[in-house]
Write a protein that holds these residues in place. Structure first.
Motif, PDB file in Angstrom:
ATOM      1  N   THR A 198      36.119 -23.332  49.877  1.00 27.66           N
ATOM      2  CA  THR A 198      36.313 -23.260  51.318  1.00 27.66           C
ATOM      3  C   THR A 198      37.757 -23.649  51.613  1.00 27.66           C
ATOM      4  OG1 THR A 198      35.732 -25.582  51.755  1.00 27.66           O
ATOM      5  CG2 THR A 198      33.914 -23.986  51.658  1.00 27.66           C
ATOM      6  N   LYS A 199      38.078 -23.749  52.896  1.00 29.16           N
ATOM      7  CA  LYS A 199      39.436 -24.159  53.269  1.00 29.16           C
ATOM      8  C   LYS A 199      39.712 -25.605  52.895  1.00 29.16           C
ATOM      9  CE  LYS A 199      40.037 -20.926  57.130  1.00 29.16           C
ATOM     10  NZ  LYS A 199      40.298 -20.800  58.588  1.00 29.16           N
ATOM     11  N   PHE A 250      35.532 -30.249  27.510  1.00 27.71           N
ATOM     12  CA  PHE A 250      35.222 -29.566  28.759  1.00 27.71           C
ATOM     13  C   PHE A 250      35.562 -30.492  29.927  1.00 27.71           C
ATOM     14  CE2 PHE A 250      32.366 -28.206  25.435  1.00 27.71           C
ATOM     15  CZ  PHE A 250      32.382 -26.829  25.509  1.00 27.71           C
ATOM     16  N   ALA A 251      35.949 -29.905  31.037  1.00 22.65           N
ATOM     17  CA  ALA A 251      36.279 -30.712  32.208  1.00 22.65           C
ATOM     18  C   ALA A 251      35.914 -29.969  33.474  1.00 22.65           C
ATOM     19  CB  ALA A 251      37.760 -31.081  32.222  1.00 22.65           C
ATOM     20  N   LEU A 252      35.555 -30.734  34.487  1.00 21.79           N
ATOM     21  CA  LEU A 252      35.306 -30.222  35.828  1.00 21.79           C
ATOM     22  C   LEU A 252      36.117 -31.051  36.807  1.00 21.79           C
ATOM     23  CD1 LEU A 252      31.418 -29.723  35.787  1.00 21.79           C
ATOM     24  CD2 LEU A 252      33.182 -27.933  35.689  1.00 21.79           C
ATOM     25  N   GLY A 253      36.654 -30.390  37.828  1.00 19.30           N
ATOM     26  CA  GLY A 253      37.438 -31.092  38.828  1.00 19.30           C
ATOM     27  C   GLY A 253      37.155 -30.567  40.221  1.00 19.30           C
ATOM     28  N   ALA A 254      37.352 -31.410  41.207  1.00 20.54           N
ATOM     29  CA  ALA A 254      37.170 -31.018  42.605  1.00 20.54           C
ATOM     30  C   ALA A 254      38.233 -31.685  43.457  1.00 20.54           C
ATOM     31  CB  ALA A 254      35.780 -31.404  43.106  1.00 20.54           C
ATOM     32  N   THR A 255      38.698 -30.956  44.471  1.00 15.00           N
ATOM     33  CA  THR A 255      39.657 -31.484  45.437  1.00 15.00           C
ATOM     34  C   THR A 255      39.123 -31.234  46.839  1.00 15.00           C
ATOM     35  OG1 THR A 255      41.534 -31.041  43.971  1.00 15.00           O
ATOM     36  CG2 THR A 255      42.015 -31.355  46.305  1.00 15.00           C
ATOM     37  N   VAL A 256      39.031 -32.291  47.621  1.00 18.44           N
ATOM     38  CA  VAL A 256      38.568 -32.201  49.001  1.00 18.44           C
ATOM     39  C   VAL A 256      39.715 -32.626  49.913  1.00 18.44           C
ATOM     40  CG1 VAL A 256      36.906 -33.019  50.709  1.00 18.44           C
ATOM     41  CG2 VAL A 256      36.197 -32.699  48.326  1.00 18.44           C
ATOM     42  N   GLU A 257      40.102 -31.740  50.823  1.00 14.44           N
ATOM     43  CA  GLU A 257      41.221 -32.012  51.735  1.00 14.44           C
ATOM     44  C   GLU A 257      40.852 -31.535  53.134  1.00 14.44           C
ATOM     45  OE1 GLU A 257      46.100 -31.574  51.788  1.00 14.44           O
ATOM     46  OE2 GLU A 257      44.903 -30.389  50.396  1.00 14.44           O
ATOM     47  N   PRO A 258      40.054 -32.321  53.865  1.00 13.12           N
ATOM     48  CA  PRO A 258      39.637 -31.895  55.203  1.00 13.12           C
ATOM     49  C   PRO A 258      40.765 -31.878  56.225  1.00 13.12           C
ATOM     50  CG  PRO A 258      38.892 -34.127  54.752  1.00 13.12           C
ATOM     51  CD  PRO A 258      39.461 -33.598  53.473  1.00 13.12           C
TER      52      PRO A 258
END
Length: 383
Positions: free
Chosen positions: A202-203, A227-235
């Protein structure tokens, strides 16, 4: 690129405006037999608007920097528990870098990035390579990968790239402090070699997946992968959260290594920013973890003051090499001299529960204090 118009069109518009302008009123004259009005000359037909030229290919961005420093350790020897500021009482070339980047787009789906590095920092980053020949090569290649844009949102990169873990990066001018934290130098990897895919869901949310050789190795010597997983949240511009988890074996007969890293950045006020970083790792019975807190005050457009405090625990197995609990306090004055020329003056004290810091008489003590002056000049352009 702005479409070009032909010269005929400009002439036609000029003549049309002139023809439509009101004629001046003539003075009164004796009545005479009116003569026929002159016929205005015929105007040339307007030429059609030129066909817009196709947009050119995406440009290659060129960026770079030169980073030099002088450091003085009160213990009289090269400092311990440091990532790149490893020399005492010496003027040092930390890093010289030139990077080339072509970002893939829907109009040109292939891209690349190559970062060429020189200096003591480049040597240290490559020092963990398990193969001597690879160490000599990768010392000068911080990143080198090709990119493909699949569809309109999924970017796939293959090659060597810096780690997603941590609150800091290799280039000092992109960090709030000049010297790197203990967590950056000892708790997480510097880079990986493999494949990653990044998807903006999403945005405000993007996720990434990684399949790599492991920590800091361009050549896979034992066949296992990480193995790796990543997430970025920028509201919003005032809030960013990043989380990464990596798992895999780093050698034959070793236990599976796990690493969780998270960073939160908040703009608390117009001139005050705060950041926190937490790392936790385990490999069998070995454990290591730490936390770092940052604050940055942008007092004027050209001057900022940044502080950092960190606490690390390496008591369960000595993964970070010092085998005890340690703390660090850093205060950095960041001044932009002109344009992309930046100077930093930094005070830092590290202290531990045990005597792990060397002194000039060969003994160990529980702390070290350093004063560092760093100067960085950055540049950029495109072609």
């Amino acid at each position: 690129m702005t479409p070009a118009s032909g010269p005929g069109l400009l002439l036609a518009v000029s003549l049309s405006v002139a023809a439509l302008a009101p004629a001046p009123v003539a003075a009164a004259a004796p009545q005479t037999t009116p003569s026929p009005e002159p016929v205005p000359p015929s105007l040339p037909e307007p030429s059609p608007e030129a066909t817009p030229l196709p947009a050119g290919p995406p440009k290659v961005q060129v960026t770079g920097l030169v980073d030099v420093y002088y450091g003085y350790n009160g213990n009289g020897v090269n400092p311990s528990l440091r990532a790149f500021d490893v020399q005492h009482d010496a003027f040092s070339l930390s890093l010289a870098e030139v990077a080339f980047t072509k970002t893939p787009t829907t109009g040109s789906r292939l891209g690349f990035r190559a970062d060429l590095d020189f200096g003591k920092t480049a040597e240290i980053v490559a020092s963990f390579e398990p193969d001597d020949a690879d160490r000599e090569i990768y010392q000068y290649i911080q990143q080198a990968y090709v990119s493909v844009l699949a569809g309109s949102r999924v970017q796939v990169d293959a090659g060597k790239f810096v780690t997603p873990h941590g609150a800091e990066v290799i280039e000092s001018q992109d960090n709030w402090n000049y010297t790197r934290s203990i967590l950056f130098g000892y708790a997480i990897p510097f880079y990986h070699f493999g494949v990653r895919a990044t998807v903006p869901v999403t945005k405000t949310l993007s996720v990434a997946g990684y399949l790599v050789n492991g920590w800091n190795n361009g050549a896979e010597l034992h066949g296992a992968k990480a193995f790796a997983l990543g997430a970025t949240v920028e509201p919003s511009d005032a809030f960013t959260w990043v989380g990464n988890y990596m798992v895999g074996k780093e050698g034959e007969g070793l236990a599976t290594r796990h690493l969780f890293d998270t960073t939160l950045t908040v703009a608390a006020a117009s001139k005050l920013s705060l950041m926190g970083n937490f790392d936790y790792g385990k490999e069998g019975a070995v454990r290591w973890w730490g936390v770092a807190a940052y604050a940055k005050l942008q007092a004027t457009p050209s001057w900022a003051l940044a502080g950092r405090y960190e606490y690390v625990d390496d008591t369960r197995g000595g993964f970070m090499t010092f085998g005890t609990k340690a703390q660090s306090v850093t205060l950095t004055s960041d001044y932009t001299i002109a344009g992309a020329l930046k100077a930093r003056l930094e005070y830092r004290t590290d202290f531990a529960d045990e005597d792990v810091f060397e002194t000039d008489d060969g003994s160990l003590r529980g702390s070290q204090t350093t004063l560092t002056v760093g100067v960085v000049c950055s540049f950029g352009g495109s072609f």
